[in-house]
Design a protein around this motif. Structure first.
Motif, PDB file in Angstrom:
ATOM      1  N   SER A 100       2.419  16.935  19.543  1.00 51.72           N
ATOM      2  CA  SER A 100       2.069  15.642  20.016  1.00 51.72           C
ATOM      3  C   SER A 100       2.387  14.496  19.438  1.00 51.72           C
ATOM      4  CB  SER A 100       0.273  15.668  19.898  1.00 51.72           C
ATOM      5  OG  SER A 100       0.001  14.557  20.031  1.00 51.72           O
TER       6      SER A 100
ATOM      7  N   SER B 146      12.351  29.849  18.561  1.00 51.20           N
ATOM      8  CA  SER B 146      11.782  30.374  19.501  1.00 51.20           C
ATOM      9  C   SER B 146      10.687  29.563  20.533  1.00 51.20           C
ATOM     10  CB  SER B 146      11.048  31.907  19.319  1.00 51.20           C
ATOM     11  OG  SER B 146       9.792  31.643  18.757  1.00 51.20           O
TER      12      SER B 146
ATOM     13  N   THR C 162       7.921  29.998  21.923  1.00 49.87           N
ATOM     14  CA  THR C 162       6.443  29.817  21.442  1.00 49.87           C
ATOM     15  C   THR C 162       6.125  28.785  20.566  1.00 49.87           C
ATOM     16  OG1 THR C 162       6.606  31.745  20.544  1.00 49.87           O
ATOM     17  CG2 THR C 162       5.603  31.663  22.845  1.00 49.87           C
ATOM     18  N   LEU C 163       6.997  28.656  19.589  1.00 48.41           N
ATOM     19  CA  LEU C 163       6.599  27.660  18.505  1.00 48.41           C
ATOM     20  C   LEU C 163       7.200  26.225  18.228  1.00 48.41           C
ATOM     21  CD1 LEU C 163       7.826  30.136  15.607  1.00 48.41           C
ATOM     22  CD2 LEU C 163       5.686  30.094  16.636  1.00 48.41           C
TER      23      LEU C 163
ATOM     24  N   GLY D 298       5.763  24.138  19.882  1.00 46.72           N
ATOM     25  CA  GLY D 298       4.808  23.010  20.120  1.00 46.72           C
ATOM     26  C   GLY D 298       4.404  22.633  18.726  1.00 46.72           C
ATOM     27  N   SER D 299       4.828  23.214  17.568  1.00 49.68           N
ATOM     28  CA  SER D 299       4.476  22.656  16.417  1.00 49.68           C
ATOM     29  C   SER D 299       5.567  21.986  15.522  1.00 49.68           C
ATOM     30  CB  SER D 299       3.848  23.841  15.327  1.00 49.68           C
ATOM     31  OG  SER D 299       5.134  24.724  15.504  1.00 49.68           O
TER      32      SER D 299
ATOM     33  N   LYS E   1       2.636  10.867  28.120  1.00 48.49           N
ATOM     34  CA  LYS E   1       1.925  11.990  27.342  1.00 48.49           C
ATOM     35  C   LYS E   1       1.830  13.054  28.183  1.00 48.49           C
ATOM     36  CE  LYS E   1      -0.962  11.249  23.667  1.00 48.49           C
ATOM     37  NZ  LYS E   1      -1.661  10.085  22.977  1.00 48.49           N
ATOM     38  N   GLU E   2       1.287  13.051  29.461  1.00 51.29           N
ATOM     39  CA  GLU E   2       1.114  14.035  30.392  1.00 51.29           C
ATOM     40  C   GLU E   2       2.507  14.830  30.654  1.00 51.29           C
ATOM     41  OE1 GLU E   2      -1.654  15.113  31.504  1.00 51.29           O
ATOM     42  OE2 GLU E   2      -3.120  13.423  30.977  1.00 51.29           O
TER      43      GLU E   2
ATOM     44  N   SER F 257       2.818  16.971  27.714  1.00 53.67           N
ATOM     45  CA  SER F 257       2.108  18.409  27.546  1.00 53.67           C
ATOM     46  C   SER F 257       2.325  19.158  28.692  1.00 53.67           C
ATOM     47  CB  SER F 257       0.769  18.060  27.530  1.00 53.67           C
ATOM     48  OG  SER F 257       0.129  17.013  28.404  1.00 53.67           O
TER      49      SER F 257
ATOM     50  N   LEU G 132       5.226  21.227  27.402  1.00 50.68           N
ATOM     51  CA  LEU G 132       4.730  22.305  26.679  1.00 50.68           C
ATOM     52  C   LEU G 132       4.194  23.481  27.295  1.00 50.68           C
ATOM     53  CD1 LEU G 132       4.148  23.033  23.396  1.00 50.68           C
ATOM     54  CD2 LEU G 132       2.122  21.909  23.718  1.00 50.68           C
ATOM     55  N   ASP G 133       3.288  23.150  28.369  1.00 45.96           N
ATOM     56  CA  ASP G 133       2.730  24.246  28.969  1.00 45.96           C
ATOM     57  C   ASP G 133       3.939  25.138  29.506  1.00 45.96           C
ATOM     58  OD1 ASP G 133       0.307  23.759  28.687  1.00 45.96           O
ATOM     59  OD2 ASP G 133      -0.198  22.689  30.267  1.00 45.96           O
TER      60      ASP G 133
ATOM     61  N   GLN H  14       5.679  27.340  26.931  1.00 46.34           N
ATOM     62  CA  GLN H  14       4.895  28.141  26.536  1.00 46.34           C
ATOM     63  C   GLN H  14       4.373  29.056  27.462  1.00 46.34           C
ATOM     64  OE1 GLN H  14       2.795  25.995  22.868  1.00 46.34           O
ATOM     65  NE2 GLN H  14       1.303  26.365  24.505  1.00 46.34           N
TER      66      GLN H  14
ATOM     67  N   GLN I 121       2.425  28.811  30.114  1.00 45.40           N
ATOM     68  CA  GLN I 121       1.301  28.760  30.755  1.00 45.40           C
ATOM     69  C   GLN I 121       1.406  27.940  32.159  1.00 45.40           C
ATOM     70  OE1 GLN I 121       0.021  26.827  27.281  1.00 45.40           O
ATOM     71  NE2 GLN I 121      -1.105  28.320  26.492  1.00 45.40           N
TER      72      GLN I 121
END
Lengths: 280, 444
Positions: free
Chosen positions: B198, B256, B258-259, B261-262, B412-413, B416, B419-420, B423, B425
């Motif tokens: 974020s 990778s 999945t990571l 997002g950090s 911002k949306e 995210s 990111l979804d 990942q 999702q």
């Protein structure tokens, strides 16, 4: 008496002024601004109830974050109070080093929320990285991360309050219970807990209000990611206020609702637990 | 005795009140109050203020907003009596929000210096905000690693130099082949981490999204930024192209999926600086970050920039994205004296020898003003790359039309949503829907 009256302004004024400037004025201004559209606090334009209507019609984030906050509050209130009470029971026995342990458990409370959030983000990510996940991979991680963080931070504080309550339980009553043949559990539920009810009132009040108005920890740990599914109410208000142009009034209206909600919940709780308090 | 104590106490009370208010007044005699947007240049502006006071005897107050808090700071500062006299808006959307505070500066010297007058923000007949820096972004690459790749004997691509990469197809072939040979090249991945934590996702939700939307509005009759500003809805016609490049970034990344997002921007710039990645999407402002990483292995002469290709027809003529989101405005509500002093300060900053020296050397800005001569440009490798693309007649630069994106919440949306998607999702169609729907609701 006369002297007290004469010097009344000198003693009360500083506090009164501070209270007015830091609380009463912003509160009234905030209430007023929730009915307006504004950019800065000095150029408000009255729009009536429009902001409140928009929250429930065109903005689904508020209800989502409300639901998330309620789940979080229920979980943390139960876990924090349970663990804090158990620790307090343990540390009021005559075990070696109780003072040291009390200090150690209390210490997390001295660290600020933002710092805590980042520290726990590192720790949790450190673990999750091994499984190729990060804290934002799933909202569940964020939720439990927040629960763990809050527990870690708040248990020590609540523990101290419970210890104070426990050490005030009269030994006469405890001895009487023993003589009457009450077992350990019976003593706990029939004697100890009713006597520490005032502590329970305070602890429940503190944990409930803290859970609802949590902000720093939430911002630092997940900042609402992924997809705003770990966004709590305070963070949602903040993001509404600063995120979209012209939504300041909506953010303000959200915070008024937020205030009413927290006040209602905590006052109900105070009323309910106060009733259970007994004189020993 | 008690009486004496209380008298002393009240005296202290009253005295401290005076003391506090006295302190408050001391700062008030600054005629110019500049609310700075760039935290990285805070120290330089402080120095500039001192210099200006020495030269002209006018006190300049500089306040710097912490990163990502400019809007908040401006909102509270401008409501004060001692409000900023010079502040920044981030483009047409920023101007919409602050237009009640912007002074018409069409007759000022500061505006007259602007080389390309179309860059300023105009409304009716007035000019309300003027850009003070031109920036550019693209895919920054480490030429040393590329040379190493082109020297490989067993590489499969038929492309033999960076000059031949003029389309998404070519870029993709090279990148995917490089991923196969990453051990030999000594890299962990071709692209540095696609940072999606974020507040660190602006390279994708703003900068990368600029390209498909630019092509969507390129053919419209008026200026694309203005048409985008009017757009109540977007079709997101080039979503496939957005997916093309984004997938390329995440499939050939150091980190990778999945990571991601950090990861932060600083993380990915460090990966690039340490030679773990060969490419990273970012702009010329990243130079200070690259050069500031401890133990960095990238040599300045090896840092080059490539346009962001996405597979749209005619992209072989596309250059890097050059534009600005830094506009200065003068506070209309300040006193006549203060407004005048502020304009004089800006005039001095962008036209006097001392001012210009600070701008090019210490602030590192490529200025859009005609007071700067050819040699007066910052000489870091990325700024030179921008110069190269500006001068190149064969390519056409892509303007920054993201200044017309509806709101911070929209970006911002999108962030995210990305990111979804990364990942797993949500699928790409969900992201596409988010972008189209959010545009509509945030604009509405």
């Amino acid at each position: 008496m006369k002297a007290v009256k004469r010097y009344f302004p000198i003693f009360v004024m500083p506090t009164l002024i501070a209270f007015l400037i830091a609380f009463a004025v912003p509160f009234c201004l905030g209430l007023f601004l929730s009915f307006t559209e504004f950019r800065t606090v000095t150029d408000a334009r009255f729009v009536g109830l429009e902001n409140y209507i928009k929250i429930f019609t065109s903005d689904e984030t508020f209800l989502n974050s409300l639901w998330f906050t309620v789940k979080f509050a229920v979980t943390t209130v139960v876990t924090i109070n349970l663990f804090a009470f158990l620790l307090a029971l343990l540390l009021t026995r005559n075990i070696f080093g109780t003072r040291l342990f009390r200090t150690v458990f209390f210490m997390p409370n001295l660290i600020g929320g933002i710092v805590l959030g980042y520290i726990w983000q590192l720790i949790i990510n450190g673990v999750l990285f091994r499984f190729n996940y990060s804290i934002t991979s799933d909202a569940q991680f964020g939720f439990w991360g927040l629960v763990i963080l809050m527990n870690w931070q708040m248990i020590g504080y609540m523990m101290i309050i419970y210890i104070a309550g426990l050490s005030n339980v009269s030994t006469d009553v405890l001895e009487a219970a023993k003589v009457d043949g009450a077992g350990a559990l019976t003593t706990l539920f029939k004697v100890t807990i009713p006597s520490v009810m005032p502590s329970i009132t305070i602890c429940l009040f503190l944990t409930i209000t803290n859970a609802f108005k949590l902000f720093d920890q939430n911002l630092a740990l997940t900042a609402g990611a992924p997809g705003g599914r770990t966004r709590m109410m305070a963070l949602d208000i903040y993001e509404t206020f600063y995120g979209s142009t012209g939504a300041e009034g909506i953010g303000q209206a959200k915070s008024v609702i937020f205030f009413l909600l927290v006040a209602a919940v905590s006052l109900t709780q105070l009323m309910l637990t106060r009733r259970k308090e007994v004189e020993s | 005795m008690k009486r004496i104590i209380s008298v002393i106490l009240s005296a202290v009370c009253v005295f401290s009140c005076f003391l506090l208010s006295g302190c408050g007044e001391k700062n008030n005699n600054a005629l110019v109050y500049y609310l700075n947007f760039k935290p990285e240049s805070a120290a330089v502006y402080e120095e500039l203020a001192k210099k200006y006071e020495q030269e002209k005897g006018v006190k300049v107050k500089v306040v710097t907003a912490a990163a990502n808090t400019y809007e908040q700071t401006l909102k509270s500062e401008i409501a004060k009596t001692d409000a900023p006299t010079i502040f920044q808006v981030n483009g047409p959307i920023g101007y919409e929000a602050w237009k009640d505070y912007c002074l018409d500066i069409k007759d000022s010297k500061f505006y007259s210096y602007l080389s390309d007058k179309s860059l300023a923000i105009k409304d009716d007949n007035g000019v309300y905000a003027v850009p003070y820096v031109v920036e550019g972004y693209g895919i920054i690459y480490n030429n040393a690693i590329m040379d190493k790749y082109f020297a490989l004997k067993n590489r499969q691509s038929k492309i033999n130099s960076m000059g031949e990469i003029k389309s998404f197809e070519a870029l993709k072939t090279v990148v995917e082949d490089m991923t196969k040979h990453k051990k030999e090249l000594g890299i962990d991945g071709v692209f540095a981490s696609t940072s999606l934590s974020s507040g660190e996702d602006w390279r994708w939700q703003t900068h990368l999204l600029n390209i498909p939307l630019y092509y969507e509005y390129k053919k419209s009759e008026q200026d694309p930024t203005l048409s985008l500003l009017d757009a109540k809805e977007i079709a997101f016609k080039y979503e496939k192209n957005f997916k093309n490049i984004f997938d390329l970034y995440i499939e050939n990344s150091v980190t990778s999926k999945t990571l991601l997002g950090s990861k932060s921007v600083a993380d990915s710039m460090a990966e690039f600086a340490l030679g773990k990645a060969a490419m990273v999407q970012n702009g010329n402002w990243a130079w200070s970050q690259i050069s500031g990483v401890e133990g960095n292995t990238v040599k300045a002469e090896n840092i080059k920039m490539l346009p962001i290709f996405t597979g749209i027809d005619g992209e072989e003529k596309q250059g890097i994205c050059i534009g600005t989101e830094n506009y200065l405005a003068i506070n209309k509500n300040a006193s006549e004296e203060k407004r005048k002093a502020s304009l004089e300060f800006l005039d001095w900053l962008f036209s006097s020898e001392t001012g210009k020296k600070y701008v090019t050397e210490k602030l590192g800005f490529i200025s859009p003003f005609n007071t700067f001569k050819v040699g007066e440009r910052p000489n870091d490798p990325l700024a030179s790359e921008i110069d190269r693309y500006l001068k190149d007649d064969a390519t056409e630069t892509v303007p920054w039309i993201f200044t017309a994106f509806p709101s911070e919440n929209f970006k911002k949306e999108v962030g995210s949503g990305l990111l979804d998607y990364v990942q797993g999702q949500a699928d790409w169609d969900a992201l596409k829907k988010t972008i189209i729907d959010k545009w509509k609701s945030e604009r509405g």
